[in-house]
Every structure is written in structure tokens, then in C-alpha cells.
Scaffold this motif. Structure first.
Motif, PDB file in Angstrom:
ATOM      1  N   LYS A 140       0.837  -1.203   0.000  1.00  0.00           N
ATOM      2  CA  LYS A 140       0.000   0.000   0.000  1.00  0.00           C
ATOM      3  C   LYS A 140       0.869   1.248   0.000  1.00  0.00           C
ATOM      4  O   LYS A 140       0.599   2.200  -0.745  1.00  0.00           O
ATOM      5  N   SER A 141       1.898   1.248   0.829  1.00  0.00           N
ATOM      6  CA  SER A 141       2.804   2.392   0.907  1.00  0.00           C
ATOM      7  C   SER A 141       3.500   2.601  -0.434  1.00  0.00           C
ATOM      8  O   SER A 141       3.613   3.726  -0.922  1.00  0.00           O
ATOM      9  N   LEU A 142       3.943   1.513  -1.015  1.00  0.00           N
ATOM     10  CA  LEU A 142       4.625   1.599  -2.311  1.00  0.00           C
ATOM     11  C   LEU A 142       3.687   2.135  -3.386  1.00  0.00           C
ATOM     12  O   LEU A 142       4.055   3.024  -4.150  1.00  0.00           O
ATOM     13  N   THR A 143       2.475   1.617  -3.436  1.00  0.00           N
ATOM     14  CA  THR A 143       1.504   2.059  -4.432  1.00  0.00           C
ATOM     15  C   THR A 143       1.217   3.544  -4.267  1.00  0.00           C
ATOM     16  O   THR A 143       1.164   4.293  -5.248  1.00  0.00           O
ATOM     17  N   SER A 144       1.054   3.976  -3.032  1.00  0.00           N
ATOM     18  CA  SER A 144       0.782   5.380  -2.756  1.00  0.00           C
ATOM     19  C   SER A 144       1.954   6.249  -3.193  1.00  0.00           C
ATOM     20  O   SER A 144       1.774   7.290  -3.821  1.00  0.00           O
ATOM     21  N   THR A 145       3.161   5.810  -2.883  1.00  0.00           N
ATOM     22  CA  THR A 145       4.352   6.570  -3.250  1.00  0.00           C
ATOM     23  C   THR A 145       4.511   6.651  -4.769  1.00  0.00           C
ATOM     24  O   THR A 145       4.801   7.713  -5.322  1.00  0.00           O
ATOM     25  N   VAL A 146       4.314   5.551  -5.434  1.00  0.00           N
ATOM     26  CA  VAL A 146       4.430   5.531  -6.896  1.00  0.00           C
ATOM     27  C   VAL A 146       3.378   6.451  -7.525  1.00  0.00           C
ATOM     28  O   VAL A 146       3.685   7.218  -8.443  1.00  0.00           O
ATOM     29  N   ALA A 147       2.147   6.413  -7.031  1.00  0.00           N
ATOM     30  CA  ALA A 147       1.090   7.274  -7.571  1.00  0.00           C
ATOM     31  C   ALA A 147       1.436   8.739  -7.350  1.00  0.00           C
ATOM     32  O   ALA A 147       1.262   9.582  -8.246  1.00  0.00           O
ATOM     33  N   ARG A 148       1.939   9.044  -6.156  1.00  0.00           N
ATOM     34  CA  ARG A 148       2.296  10.429  -5.854  1.00  0.00           C
ATOM     35  C   ARG A 148       3.451  10.887  -6.753  1.00  0.00           C
ATOM     36  O   ARG A 148       3.431  11.989  -7.297  1.00  0.00           O
ATOM     37  N   CYS A 149       4.447  10.050  -6.937  1.00  0.00           N
ATOM     38  CA  CYS A 149       5.589  10.399  -7.788  1.00  0.00           C
ATOM     39  C   CYS A 149       5.154  10.551  -9.242  1.00  0.00           C
ATOM     40  O   CYS A 149       5.593  11.471  -9.940  1.00  0.00           O
ATOM     41  N   ARG A 150       4.299   9.659  -9.698  1.00  0.00           N
ATOM     42  CA  ARG A 150       3.801   9.738 -11.065  1.00  0.00           C
ATOM     43  C   ARG A 150       3.030  11.043 -11.271  1.00  0.00           C
ATOM     44  O   ARG A 150       3.176  11.715 -12.284  1.00  0.00           O
ATOM     45  N   GLN A 151       2.201  11.410 -10.277  1.00  0.00           N
ATOM     46  CA  GLN A 151       1.425  12.652 -10.381  1.00  0.00           C
ATOM     47  C   GLN A 151       2.366  13.850 -10.442  1.00  0.00           C
ATOM     48  O   GLN A 151       2.191  14.742 -11.277  1.00  0.00           O
ATOM     49  N   GLN A 152       3.395  13.870  -9.586  1.00  0.00           N
ATOM     50  CA  GLN A 152       4.341  14.974  -9.610  1.00  0.00           C
ATOM     51  C   GLN A 152       5.086  15.018 -10.942  1.00  0.00           C
ATOM     52  O   GLN A 152       5.303  16.088 -11.501  1.00  0.00           O
ATOM     53  N   PHE A 153       5.458  13.870 -11.423  1.00  0.00           N
ATOM     54  CA  PHE A 153       6.166  13.803 -12.692  1.00  0.00           C
ATOM     55  C   PHE A 153       5.278  14.317 -13.828  1.00  0.00           C
ATOM     56  O   PHE A 153       5.707  15.114 -14.664  1.00  0.00           O
ATOM     57  N   ASN A 154       4.007  13.873 -13.855  1.00  0.00           N
ATOM     58  CA  ASN A 154       3.084  14.317 -14.899  1.00  0.00           C
ATOM     59  C   ASN A 154       2.809  15.812 -14.810  1.00  0.00           C
ATOM     60  O   ASN A 154       2.709  16.487 -15.837  1.00  0.00           O
ATOM     61  N   GLU A 155       2.690  16.324 -13.593  1.00  0.00           N
ATOM     62  CA  GLU A 155       2.458  17.763 -13.425  1.00  0.00           C
ATOM     63  C   GLU A 155       3.658  18.560 -13.921  1.00  0.00           C
ATOM     64  O   GLU A 155       3.512  19.570 -14.609  1.00  0.00           O
ATOM     65  N   SER A 156       4.843  18.061 -13.589  1.00  0.00           N
ATOM     66  CA  SER A 156       6.059  18.741 -14.049  1.00  0.00           C
ATOM     67  C   SER A 156       6.170  18.680 -15.572  1.00  0.00           C
ATOM     68  O   SER A 156       6.537  19.652 -16.218  1.00  0.00           O
ATOM     69  N   ALA A 157       5.833  17.522 -16.120  1.00  0.00           N
ATOM     70  CA  ALA A 157       5.921  17.359 -17.573  1.00  0.00           C
ATOM     71  C   ALA A 157       4.914  18.261 -18.286  1.00  0.00           C
ATOM     72  O   ALA A 157       5.234  18.882 -19.304  1.00  0.00           O
ATOM     73  N   SER A 158       3.691  18.357 -17.753  1.00  0.00           N
ATOM     74  CA  SER A 158       2.680  19.185 -18.411  1.00  0.00           C
ATOM     75  C   SER A 158       3.032  20.662 -18.290  1.00  0.00           C
ATOM     76  O   SER A 158       2.778  21.440 -19.199  1.00  0.00           O
ATOM     77  N   GLN A 159       3.648  21.046 -17.185  1.00  0.00           N
ATOM     78  CA  GLN A 159       4.038  22.433 -17.022  1.00  0.00           C
ATOM     79  C   GLN A 159       5.190  22.780 -17.956  1.00  0.00           C
ATOM     80  O   GLN A 159       5.258  23.886 -18.487  1.00  0.00           O
ATOM     81  N   SER A 160       6.098  21.826 -18.161  1.00  0.00           N
ATOM     82  CA  SER A 160       7.221  22.110 -19.058  1.00  0.00           C
ATOM     83  C   SER A 160       6.722  22.191 -20.502  1.00  0.00           C
ATOM     84  O   SER A 160       7.270  22.928 -21.310  1.00  0.00           O
ATOM     85  N   GLN A 161       5.665  21.458 -20.827  1.00  0.00           N
ATOM     86  CA  GLN A 161       5.105  21.531 -22.177  1.00  0.00           C
ATOM     87  C   GLN A 161       4.363  22.846 -22.377  1.00  0.00           C
ATOM     88  O   GLN A 161       4.275  23.353 -23.491  1.00  0.00           O
ATOM     89  N   ASN A 162       3.831  23.421 -21.336  1.00  0.00           N
ATOM     90  CA  ASN A 162       3.097  24.679 -21.414  1.00  0.00           C
ATOM     91  C   ASN A 162       4.015  25.873 -21.238  1.00  0.00           C
ATOM     92  O   ASN A 162       3.552  26.995 -21.060  1.00  0.00           O
ATOM     93  N   GLY A 163       5.312  25.653 -21.250  1.00  0.00           N
ATOM     94  CA  GLY A 163       6.244  26.745 -21.159  1.00  0.00           C
ATOM     95  C   GLY A 163       6.412  27.247 -19.734  1.00  0.00           C
ATOM     96  O   GLY A 163       6.809  28.384 -19.513  1.00  0.00           O
ATOM     97  N   ALA A 164       6.133  26.418 -18.723  1.00  0.00           N
ATOM     98  CA  ALA A 164       6.235  26.855 -17.334  1.00  0.00           C
ATOM     99  C   ALA A 164       7.694  26.957 -16.894  1.00  0.00           C
ATOM    100  O   ALA A 164       7.991  27.519 -15.865  1.00  0.00           O
ATOM    101  N   TRP A 165       8.595  26.406 -17.642  1.00  0.00           N
ATOM    102  CA  TRP A 165      10.016  26.474 -17.247  1.00  0.00           C
ATOM    103  C   TRP A 165      10.504  27.857 -17.510  1.00  0.00           C
ATOM    104  O   TRP A 165      11.361  28.456 -17.237  1.00  0.00           O
TER     105      TRP A 165
END
Length: 165
Positions: A140-165
């Protein structure tokens, strides 16, 4: 078994390593919620975690097999004790008092053997339950951590695509 890790320890260690990577990563432009991580290292650890699942399941199955073998051994031992006691009772059956005493002794031995079997079974079941609970918590802890990391990664990726960098 000395030197053998408890089920879930390898996965827990890898999750801690992922958490450390995230905590030690640099935040661009002072944004604490957005961090730059090395995705190759991150994904390599995730792959190690995925490869550890079958190992943890095998350990759990081994524990269950050992419990079943222990129960079978205790039952066989109890049956052997009972059979021995009954054989002794039949051999001595010449006089009524001796037969009664032998039967009482056989009953006592059977009761002790059954109590031993029950205690052994309960102990094995408790141990298996603890192992499964620990494994379930780690997963459960692993699944939660992976989901949280994936969400952060996706948010970072979408922001970099929108010129947030």
C-alpha cells in the motif's frame, strides 16, 4: 533463519530510496513543490521494486508451506503418540484397573498432543497473518508513493510543455 530479510524489507528500502531522491532533488527557481529528478535512476528503482514483488510472494508462500508442514508434523506426532498409547493400553489389557489407567494415560497424552497441535497451529497462523499484514502495508505504501511520484512527474511534464520552465 539468520541473515534472511523479512518479507517487504527490500521493497521498503527501495521506496525509502525513492523518497530520498525526491527529497534531495533540486527545486528549480525556488519552487519547493516542483523538483528536478533523474528519471533514469527513478525508473530503475521502480523496476527493482516491480522485480521484488514475486520474491515477496515466494517468501509468503514458503512461510505458508512451512506452517502447513509444521501442522502436518504436529498432527502426525499426535497421531503417533495416540497410536502408541492405544497399543500400550491393548497390550496391558489383562486387568481392568491397568486398562483403565492406560486409557486415562492415553487420553492425557492425546489431550496434550492436541493442545500442542492447536498451539502450534495458532502460532503459525499468527505469524503468517503478521507477514501478510506487513507485506500488505508495504505494498500500500509503495503504491501510494508511486502514484504520488507519477502525479508529480506528470504535473512537471505538463508544465514544461506549457512553457512553465
Amino acid at each position: 533463519m539468520p541473515g534472511e530479510n523479512l518479507p517487504g524489507e527490500r521493497i521498503e528500502s527501495l521506496v525509502d530510496e525513492l523518497e530520498g531522491i525526491i527529497q534531495e532533488s533540486k527545486a528549480p527557481f525556488g519552487k519547493a513543490q516542483q523538483k528536478i529528478i533523474e528519471t533514469e535512476v527513478f525508473f530503475n528503482i521502480l523496476d527493482e521494486i516491480r522485480m521484488s514483488y514475486p520474491e515477496e510472494w515466494q517468501k509468503s508462500r514458503r512461510i505458508l508451506r512451512e506452517r502447513d508442514e509444521l501442522l502436518a508434523s504436529a498432527t502426525a506426532q499426535a497421531d503417533s503418540i495416540i497410536a502408541d498409547a492405544q497399543q500400550q493400553a491393548l497390550t496391558i489389557a489383562g486387568e481392568q484397573e491397568i486398562v483403565r489407567l492406560a486409557q486415562q494415560q492415553a487420553d492425557d497424552i492425546r489431550d496434550r498432543a492436541q493442545q500442542y497441535e492447536r498451539e502450534t497451529r495458532y502460532a503459525a497462523e499468527d505469524y503468517a497473518e503478521q507477514v501478510f499484514t506487513h507485506l500488505e502495508e508495504n505494498l500500500k505504501s509503495l503504491t501510494s508513493t508511486v502514484a504520488r511520484c507519477r502525479q508529480q512527474f506528470n504535473e512537471s511534464a505538463s508544465q514544461s510543455q506549457n512553457g512553465a520552465w
